[in-house]
Design a protein around this motif. Structure first.
Motif, mmCIF file in Angstrom:
data_model
loop_
_atom_site.group_PDB
_atom_site.id
_atom_site.type_symbol
_atom_site.label_atom_id
_atom_site.label_comp_id
_atom_site.label_asym_id
_atom_site.label_seq_id
_atom_site.Cartn_x
_atom_site.Cartn_y
_atom_site.Cartn_z
ATOM 1 N N LEU A 97 0.816 -1.221 0.000
ATOM 2 C CA LEU A 97 0.000 0.000 0.000
ATOM 3 C C LEU A 97 0.847 1.267 0.000
ATOM 4 O O LEU A 97 0.374 2.329 -0.395
ATOM 5 N N SER A 98 2.098 1.142 0.396
ATOM 6 C CA SER A 98 2.972 2.320 0.406
ATOM 7 C C SER A 98 3.198 2.864 -1.006
ATOM 8 O O SER A 98 3.537 4.033 -1.172
ATOM 9 N N THR A 99 2.974 2.030 -2.025
ATOM 10 C CA THR A 99 3.115 2.512 -3.398
ATOM 11 C C THR A 99 1.918 3.365 -3.819
ATOM 12 O O THR A 99 2.034 4.201 -4.708
ATOM 13 N N LEU A 100 0.767 3.159 -3.182
ATOM 14 C CA LEU A 100 -0.436 3.941 -3.480
ATOM 15 C C LEU A 100 -0.566 5.176 -2.606
ATOM 16 O O LEU A 100 -1.087 6.200 -3.042
ATOM 17 N N LEU A 101 -0.152 5.025 -1.353
ATOM 18 C CA LEU A 101 -0.396 6.054 -0.346
ATOM 19 C C LEU A 101 0.919 6.668 0.110
ATOM 20 O O LEU A 101 1.606 6.104 0.965
ATOM 21 N N PRO A 102 1.292 7.811 -0.440
ATOM 22 C CA PRO A 102 2.529 8.435 0.011
ATOM 23 C C PRO A 102 2.424 8.812 1.486
ATOM 24 O O PRO A 102 1.382 9.286 1.947
ATOM 25 N N ALA A 103 3.510 8.572 2.210
ATOM 26 C CA ALA A 103 3.547 8.883 3.638
ATOM 27 C C ALA A 103 4.662 9.892 3.907
ATOM 28 O O ALA A 103 5.746 9.793 3.324
ATOM 29 N N TYR A 104 4.374 10.847 4.764
ATOM 30 C CA TYR A 104 5.321 11.905 5.093
ATOM 31 C C TYR A 104 5.559 11.919 6.598
ATOM 32 O O TYR A 104 4.648 11.635 7.376
ATOM 33 N N PRO A 105 6.779 12.272 7.005
ATOM 34 C CA PRO A 105 7.105 12.257 8.438
ATOM 35 C C PRO A 105 6.292 13.258 9.258
ATOM 36 O O PRO A 105 6.020 13.023 10.434
ATOM 37 N N THR A 106 5.901 14.372 8.638
ATOM 38 C CA THR A 106 5.144 15.396 9.364
ATOM 39 C C THR A 106 3.960 15.867 8.521
ATOM 40 O O THR A 106 3.968 15.731 7.290
ATOM 41 N N ALA A 107 3.004 16.445 9.200
ATOM 42 C CA ALA A 107 1.854 17.019 8.497
ATOM 43 C C ALA A 107 2.298 18.185 7.614
ATOM 44 O O ALA A 107 1.790 18.361 6.511
ATOM 45 N N ALA A 108 3.254 18.964 8.095
ATOM 46 C CA ALA A 108 3.744 20.106 7.310
ATOM 47 C C ALA A 108 4.349 19.646 5.988
ATOM 48 O O ALA A 108 4.115 20.264 4.940
ATOM 49 N N GLU A 109 5.102 18.537 6.027
ATOM 50 C CA GLU A 109 5.693 18.017 4.792
ATOM 51 C C GLU A 109 4.616 17.475 3.857
ATOM 52 O O GLU A 109 4.705 17.652 2.636
ATOM 53 N N ALA A 110 3.611 16.843 4.406
ATOM 54 C CA ALA A 110 2.508 16.341 3.577
ATOM 55 C C ALA A 110 1.752 17.502 2.941
ATOM 56 O O ALA A 110 1.396 17.439 1.758
ATOM 57 N N LEU A 111 1.505 18.555 3.708
ATOM 58 C CA LEU A 111 0.827 19.736 3.164
ATOM 59 C C LEU A 111 1.645 20.357 2.037
ATOM 60 O O LEU A 111 1.108 20.697 0.988
ATOM 61 N N ALA A 112 2.941 20.499 2.256
ATOM 62 C CA ALA A 112 3.808 21.108 1.237
ATOM 63 C C ALA A 112 3.826 20.256 -0.028
ATOM 64 O O ALA A 112 3.745 20.790 -1.139
ATOM 65 N N ALA A 113 3.922 18.941 0.115
ATOM 66 C CA ALA A 113 3.957 18.062 -1.055
ATOM 67 C C ALA A 113 2.631 18.083 -1.798
ATOM 68 O O ALA A 113 2.592 18.050 -3.037
#
Length: 122
Positions: A97-113
């Motif tokens: 599932l990691s290939t479908l669902l990108p995971a980020y260490p922080t919410a800020a990094e996920a927001l930026a991406a």
């Protein structure tokens, strides 16, 4: 069993960040799915789920994440994960599932991406 909660923490046009707490299992997966889909239906087609406080996740929880991913994609959006606990990150990797669902260490990094031009036009 712990209580399950999905709490929107940030909404901005077509983007929403929500914090998930508790167990994701057969009893709570339908609530996760329905609450996340409600955010997508409200126009937040790019959804980020913060999972730092998820205490347990079984196949029902993973199935709900896949369903949310599919609905986001159908709305020309995306599903990303943030602050994924190590045990869940390993399971996401083992199941593929990691290939479908990108995971980020922080919410800020996920927001930026998610706000990046590549994602915004996808």
């Amino acid at each position: 069993m712990t209580d399950f909660h999905l709490t929107p923490q940030h909404t901005d046009h077509d983007l929403a960040l929500a914090h998930v707490t508790g167990d994701l299992d057969i009893a709570t997966a339908p609530d996760l799915r329905s609450q996340a889909l409600a955010l997508i239906e409200q126009g937040h087609r790019h959804l980020i789920l913060g999972l730092a406080d998820v205490t347990f996740c079984d196949s029902s929880g993973f199935n709900a994440l896949v369903g949310i991913f599919r609905c986001a994609k159908a709305a020309d959006g995306s599903l990303s994960l943030a602050t994924v606990p190590d045990r869940l990150e390993r399971l996401l990797s083992l199941t593929g599932l990691s290939t479908l669902l990108p995971a980020y260490p922080t919410a800020a990094e996920a927001l930026a991406a998610t706000r990046s031009p590549d994602t915004a036009t996808a």
